[in-house]
Scaffold this motif. Structure first.
Motif, PDB file in Angstrom:
ATOM      1  N   ASN A 186      53.475  28.404  62.602  1.00  0.00           N
ATOM      2  CA  ASN A 186      54.433  27.230  62.606  1.00  0.00           C
ATOM      3  C   ASN A 186      56.130  26.706  63.341  1.00  0.00           C
ATOM      4  O   ASN A 186      56.371  26.175  63.438  1.00  0.00           O
ATOM      5  CB  ASN A 186      53.930  26.596  61.399  1.00  0.00           C
ATOM      6  N   GLN A 212      45.544  31.289  57.579  1.00  0.00           N
ATOM      7  CA  GLN A 212      45.862  30.849  58.062  1.00  0.00           C
ATOM      8  C   GLN A 212      45.874  30.149  59.732  1.00  0.00           C
ATOM      9  O   GLN A 212      46.541  29.566  59.993  1.00  0.00           O
ATOM     10  CB  GLN A 212      47.176  31.842  58.635  1.00  0.00           C
ATOM     11  N   ALA A 257      44.324  26.930  58.434  1.00  0.00           N
ATOM     12  CA  ALA A 257      45.324  26.196  57.890  1.00  0.00           C
ATOM     13  C   ALA A 257      46.312  25.572  58.868  1.00  0.00           C
ATOM     14  O   ALA A 257      46.322  24.251  58.259  1.00  0.00           O
ATOM     15  CB  ALA A 257      46.112  26.812  57.130  1.00  0.00           C
ATOM     16  N   ASN A 258      45.954  25.878  60.314  1.00  0.00           N
ATOM     17  CA  ASN A 258      46.775  24.886  61.489  1.00  0.00           C
ATOM     18  C   ASN A 258      46.108  25.159  62.332  1.00  0.00           C
ATOM     19  O   ASN A 258      46.416  25.871  62.824  1.00  0.00           O
ATOM     20  CB  ASN A 258      48.275  25.460  60.988  1.00  0.00           C
ATOM     21  N   SER A 293      45.132  23.802  65.416  1.00  0.00           N
ATOM     22  CA  SER A 293      45.959  23.507  66.116  1.00  0.00           C
ATOM     23  C   SER A 293      47.049  23.933  66.853  1.00  0.00           C
ATOM     24  O   SER A 293      47.381  24.682  67.857  1.00  0.00           O
ATOM     25  CB  SER A 293      46.244  22.010  66.701  1.00  0.00           C
ATOM     26  N   ARG A 294      47.901  24.449  65.795  1.00  0.00           N
ATOM     27  CA  ARG A 294      48.999  25.283  66.261  1.00  0.00           C
ATOM     28  C   ARG A 294      48.463  26.878  66.576  1.00  0.00           C
ATOM     29  O   ARG A 294      49.103  27.683  67.172  1.00  0.00           O
ATOM     30  CB  ARG A 294      49.886  25.290  65.391  1.00  0.00           C
TER      31      ARG A 294
END
Length: 447
Positions: free
Chosen positions: A303, A333, A336-337, A339-340
């Motif tokens: 992130n 991980q 959880a995000n 696109s990032r």
């Protein structure tokens, strides 16, 4: 007359210096040093005369947001206004201090923990009605508060530390609330352990007492001709004992230190191994065996928008061939995000790096999102691998993951290969690589 005036100026100067030594210049409250002296008096009165007091540790919940959006001048003004709000609701016998940053200490004399809770809850209700305004921005302010009893039955060595732990627990359970320290509360003891680890982690980063280990990863068909390792972090304590990562990683994750640890690993690895990696890369380019070094990344690095820039700089500074580095993130991980994670993987692969998805199967075990994550390796979660000999369900799950990975052109790595029976079945299922104590134990890097 002139001499009298001079003596008066000297007296005022001494008084001013004495005042500055005991007060915070921004809020005009007592500072930490002076507050600790008041705390010592309260402890002595409880011990000698049986009085009951309450120590409160207050942390302003929205302070960082105000600082980030409006700047430090706004943050300073918020602290002054919060100070005025607190003072307006205190009794003359109470002692308020600014301990540092957005943290305040409050001593409530002749007050039981439950009375302190009622008072603090009333104070938090008043704070919730308070609105801080700055250049058109309006903020609702709250606080998390930890309370510790001061009486003959609670003579703790470090009362402020215990109150800080209780305050942190109040934050973790939703913020804008009160938590009373209980010595037999398991969650508070765990929280205290985390906070003690935070200090040790900061010290380890400053003193360079982390160290790197590697664990071998081997192909399941044919002999290993190149080098394939996972890079692991350990901590060396004051006696030289090596501490495994699961002792300190939970605290690092809770207190947002994993990003700093990731950077330490990369800087240290590249600085120490650059020449070795460059020699290996020359052999690979000349048709030699494959070499790969796997580095774990945390969710904090995923992130961090500046992380790719940092990695690029490290490659350039140490002239490490990116093609030899494989970064790993866990499936949890990545989900959880998504696109990032996808952006990070694409950016690092553009540099020439490889990518692995670690602990695969621990999350949703959905293959659909893999279409958007161009990973080179799937590391199958060791929770499945270690039971595949005895558990047919785990064996079926591992076989399914392996078959789909092959269709997608992704190579597979089995973690937790602890004995020959597991290794034989891993080979039979067609998994490409194996890693675990049955293959090799972690060793100091270069060892």
């Amino acid at each position: 007359l002139a001499q009298v005036q001079l003596l008066e100026q000297e007296r005022r100067g001494r008084e001013q210096l004495a005042w500055q030594a005991n007060h915070d210049s921004l809020t005009k409250l007592l500072n930490r040093h002076a507050f600790e002296q008041h705390l010592a008096v309260a402890v002595k009165s409880a011990h000698l005369h049986g009085y009951r007091h309450a120590l409160c540790f207050l942390d302003i919940d929205q302070f960082r947001i105000v600082n980030d959006i409006c700047g430090h001048r706004a943050g300073d003004e918020l602290l002054r206004q919060i100070t005025a709000l607190l003072i307006a609701h205190l009794q003359a016998s109470d002692t308020l201090a600014r301990l540092g940053g957005d943290e305040f200490g409050l001593l409530l004399f002749e007050c039981s923990p439950e009375s302190a809770r009622q008072f603090i809850e009333h104070l938090l209700e008043r704070m919730s009605r308070f609105r801080f305004s700055w250049e058109g921005n309006n903020f609702t302010i709250g606080a998390s508060v930890g309370v510790v009893a001061i009486d003959r039955a609670h003579m703790l060595d470090n009362l402020l530390s215990a109150a800080n732990v209780a305050c942190a627990q109040a934050k973790n359970t939703g913020r804008n609330r009160v938590c009373i320290w209980q010595p037999d509360d398991e969650q508070l003891q765990q929280q205290r352990g985390y906070m003690q680890w935070v200090t040790r982690i900061h010290r380890a980063l400053e003193d360079n007492t982390f160290c790197l280990y590697t664990q071998k990863i081997v192909p399941t068909t044919g002999p290993q001709t190149g080098e394939h390792y996972e890079v692991l972090i350990r901590l060396r304590d004051e006696q030289g004992k090596i501490i495994a990562p699961m002792a300190f990683i939970p605290a690092a994750e809770r207190y947002n230190l994993m990003g700093q640890i990731d950077r330490w690993v990369i800087e240290t690895l590249f600085a120490g191994q650059a020449e070795h990696y460059r020699r290996n890369w020359e052999q690979v380019r000349e048709g030699g065996p494959e070499c790969l070094y796997c580095v774990n990344l945390s969710g904090a690095s995923i992130n961090d928008e500046r992380f790719v820039h940092f990695v690029t700089g490290q490659f350039e500074q140490h002239r490490v061939p990116p093609q030899l580095i494989c970064f790993e993130i866990t499936e949890t991980q990545a989900i959880a995000n998504l696109s990032r994670a996808s952006e990070l993987i694409h950016a690092l692969k553009d540099l020439g790096c490889h990518f692995a998805l670690d602990d695969f199967g621990s999350g949703t075990s959905s293959f659909d999102y893999l279409k958007n994550l161009p990973v080179d390796y799937l590391k199958i979660d060791g929770a499945f691998i270690k039971n595949i000999v005895e558990d047919p369900v785990d064996r079926t799950i591992v076989a399914s993951i392996t078959n789909v990975a092959k269709l997608m052109g992704v190579r597979t790595i089995a973690e937790f290969v602890e004995n020959q029976a597991i290794l034989d079945l891993v080979c039979e299922l067609g998994i490409d690589y194996a890693q675990g104590y049955g293959i090799a134990r972690p060793e100091p890097i270069g060892g």
